[in-house]
Design a protein around this motif. Structure first.
Motif, mmCIF file in Angstrom:
data_model
loop_
_atom_site.group_PDB
_atom_site.id
_atom_site.type_symbol
_atom_site.label_atom_id
_atom_site.label_comp_id
_atom_site.label_asym_id
_atom_site.label_seq_id
_atom_site.Cartn_x
_atom_site.Cartn_y
_atom_site.Cartn_z
ATOM 1 N N ARG A 1 -36.508 52.681 88.476
ATOM 2 C CA ARG A 1 -35.732 51.476 88.749
ATOM 3 C C ARG A 1 -35.776 51.115 90.235
ATOM 4 N NH1 ARG A 1 -30.855 53.098 87.706
ATOM 5 N NH2 ARG A 1 -29.979 52.860 89.770
ATOM 6 N N GLU B 1 -34.238 48.277 92.847
ATOM 7 C CA GLU B 1 -33.172 47.287 92.929
ATOM 8 C C GLU B 1 -33.314 46.463 94.199
ATOM 9 O OE1 GLU B 1 -29.309 49.091 92.567
ATOM 10 O OE2 GLU B 1 -29.797 49.961 90.614
ATOM 11 N N ILE C 1 -31.952 36.362 86.213
ATOM 12 C CA ILE C 1 -32.147 37.786 86.527
ATOM 13 C C ILE C 1 -31.094 38.317 87.501
ATOM 14 C CG2 ILE C 1 -34.629 37.699 86.078
ATOM 15 C CD1 ILE C 1 -35.068 37.609 89.127
ATOM 16 N N VAL D 1 -30.866 42.481 91.550
ATOM 17 C CA VAL D 1 -31.912 42.234 90.565
ATOM 18 C C VAL D 1 -32.627 43.562 90.380
ATOM 19 C CG1 VAL D 1 -34.082 41.016 90.097
ATOM 20 C CG2 VAL D 1 -32.187 39.810 91.231
ATOM 21 N N ILE E 1 -35.798 45.718 89.032
ATOM 22 C CA ILE E 1 -37.225 45.592 88.731
ATOM 23 C C ILE E 1 -37.702 46.968 88.281
ATOM 24 C CG2 ILE E 1 -39.513 45.097 89.674
ATOM 25 C CD1 ILE E 1 -38.149 43.411 91.819
ATOM 26 N N ASN E 2 -38.173 47.065 87.055
ATOM 27 C CA ASN E 2 -38.669 48.347 86.553
ATOM 28 C C ASN E 2 -40.174 48.507 86.734
ATOM 29 O OD1 ASN E 2 -36.111 49.210 85.700
ATOM 30 N ND2 ASN E 2 -36.291 47.953 83.881
ATOM 31 N N HIS E 3 -40.869 47.388 86.896
ATOM 32 C CA HIS E 3 -42.315 47.445 87.139
ATOM 33 C C HIS E 3 -42.748 46.146 87.808
ATOM 34 C CE1 HIS E 3 -42.523 45.065 83.426
ATOM 35 N NE2 HIS E 3 -41.767 45.991 82.886
ATOM 36 N N GLU E 4 -43.914 46.172 88.401
ATOM 37 C CA GLU E 4 -44.389 45.060 89.227
ATOM 38 C C GLU E 4 -44.458 43.730 88.470
ATOM 39 O OE1 GLU E 4 -47.763 44.388 92.684
ATOM 40 O OE2 GLU E 4 -47.829 46.183 91.452
ATOM 41 N N GLU E 5 -44.666 43.771 87.162
ATOM 42 C CA GLU E 5 -44.760 42.542 86.382
ATOM 43 C C GLU E 5 -43.434 41.774 86.350
ATOM 44 O OE1 GLU E 5 -45.904 45.621 84.975
ATOM 45 O OE2 GLU E 5 -47.876 45.119 85.807
ATOM 46 N N GLN E 6 -42.323 42.448 86.679
ATOM 47 C CA GLN E 6 -41.024 41.774 86.695
ATOM 48 C C GLN E 6 -40.765 41.025 88.004
ATOM 49 O OE1 GLN E 6 -38.627 45.256 85.585
ATOM 50 N NE2 GLN E 6 -37.937 44.060 83.829
ATOM 51 N N TYR E 7 -41.632 41.213 88.972
ATOM 52 C CA TYR E 7 -41.528 40.488 90.242
ATOM 53 C C TYR E 7 -41.720 39.009 89.925
ATOM 54 C CZ TYR E 7 -42.219 39.549 95.187
ATOM 55 O OH TYR E 7 -42.083 39.095 96.474
ATOM 56 N N SER E 8 -40.835 38.141 90.409
ATOM 57 C CA SER E 8 -40.924 36.742 90.010
ATOM 58 C C SER E 8 -40.562 35.778 91.133
ATOM 59 C CB SER E 8 -39.982 36.487 88.831
ATOM 60 O OG SER E 8 -38.633 36.630 89.248
#
Length: 184
Positions: free
Chosen positions: A130, A132, A145, A160, A162-169
Motif C-alpha cells: 500500500r 498512500e 479516489i 489516496v 495506490i496499491n500498484h502503478e496502474e492506479q496512478y491517475s
C-alpha cells in the motif's frame, strides 16, 4: 536550516523556557523509541501543542531531514523492501515539482513531506502492498479516489491509496494541484 523550523525552535524556548537541546535531553532520559510515544509524553505531561511535540520528537530521534546527514539515505530507508513503489514516488515528485518553483520535498523517516508555504501533501510507502498519498484539503468533501484521513493526527485531511502503478491517475494529480494552490 528551514526558516520555519528555526522560528519554531526560537518560539519553543520563548514558550517553554527551555531550549530545543534541553527538551531533547529530557526526552532522551525517558528512553522512548517511538515518535508517537514522545509526542504523547510532551503533549500530556508538558502541555505541548502537536507542532512543538512533533518537532522535539523528530529532533530527538534524528528522524527529520534537518537531522539526517543524507536525505537520499532517508528515501532509501523508506523504500527498503518496497522498491516497487519507487517509480510511483519518482513520477509523483516530477509531477508535483512542475506545479511551481516553490515546491519543497522534505524527507522524513517514514514519508516525504511536500510543502509550499505549508505542507500540502505526504508521499508514504506505507506497507509493501500500500502506497498512500496524503493530501491537505481541509473542508473538501471526499469524492472519487479521495478519502478522508483518520490516521495522521491532523497532518493531512485526506488520502489516496495506490496499491500498484496502474492506479496512478490524472485525478490524483488534480487533487494534489488543488492542495498546492490552497497552500499558497
Amino acid at each position: 536550516m528551514d526558516p520555519a523550523v528555526q522560528t519554531m525552535i526560537d518560539n519553543l524556548e520563548k514558550n517553554t523556557g527551555k531550549s530545543l537541546d534541553q527538551w531533547v535531553a529530557i526526552v532522551q532520559q525517558e528512553e522512548f523509541k517511538k515518535h508517537g510515544e514522545i509526542v504523547k509524553f510532551l503533549k500530556t505531561d508538558h502541555g505541548f501543542t502537536h507542532g512543538f511535540a512533533n518537532l522535539v520528537a523528530h529532533k530527538s530521534l534524528k528522524s527529520d531531514a534537518g537531522s539526517a546527514s543524507d536525505t537520499d539515505e532517508l528515501i532509501e530507508k523508506q523504500y527498503k523492501g518496497k522498491e516497487h513503489f519507487l517509480p510511483i514516488f519518482q513520477k509523483l515528485k516530477s509531477e508535483i515539482a512542475a506545479f511551481g518553483k516553490d515546491v519543497e520535498f522534505v524527507p522524513k523517516n517514514a514519508y516525504v513531506s511536500v510543502k509550499r508555504k505549508k505542507q500540502f501533501a505526504m508521499l508514504v510507502p506505507a506497507t509493501k502492498s500500500r502506497y498512500e498519498v496524503g493530501i491537505n484539503l481541509k473542508g473538501q468533501e471526499p469524492s472519487g479516489i479521495l478519502e478522508l484521513d483518520t490516521k495522521s493526527s491532523g497532518m493531512i485531511s485526506h488520502r489516496v491509496v495506490i496499491n500498484h502503478e496502474e492506479q496512478y491517475s490524472k485525478e490524483l494529480v488534480d487533487w494534489l494541484k488543488k492542495a498546492y494552490e490552497a497552500a499558497g
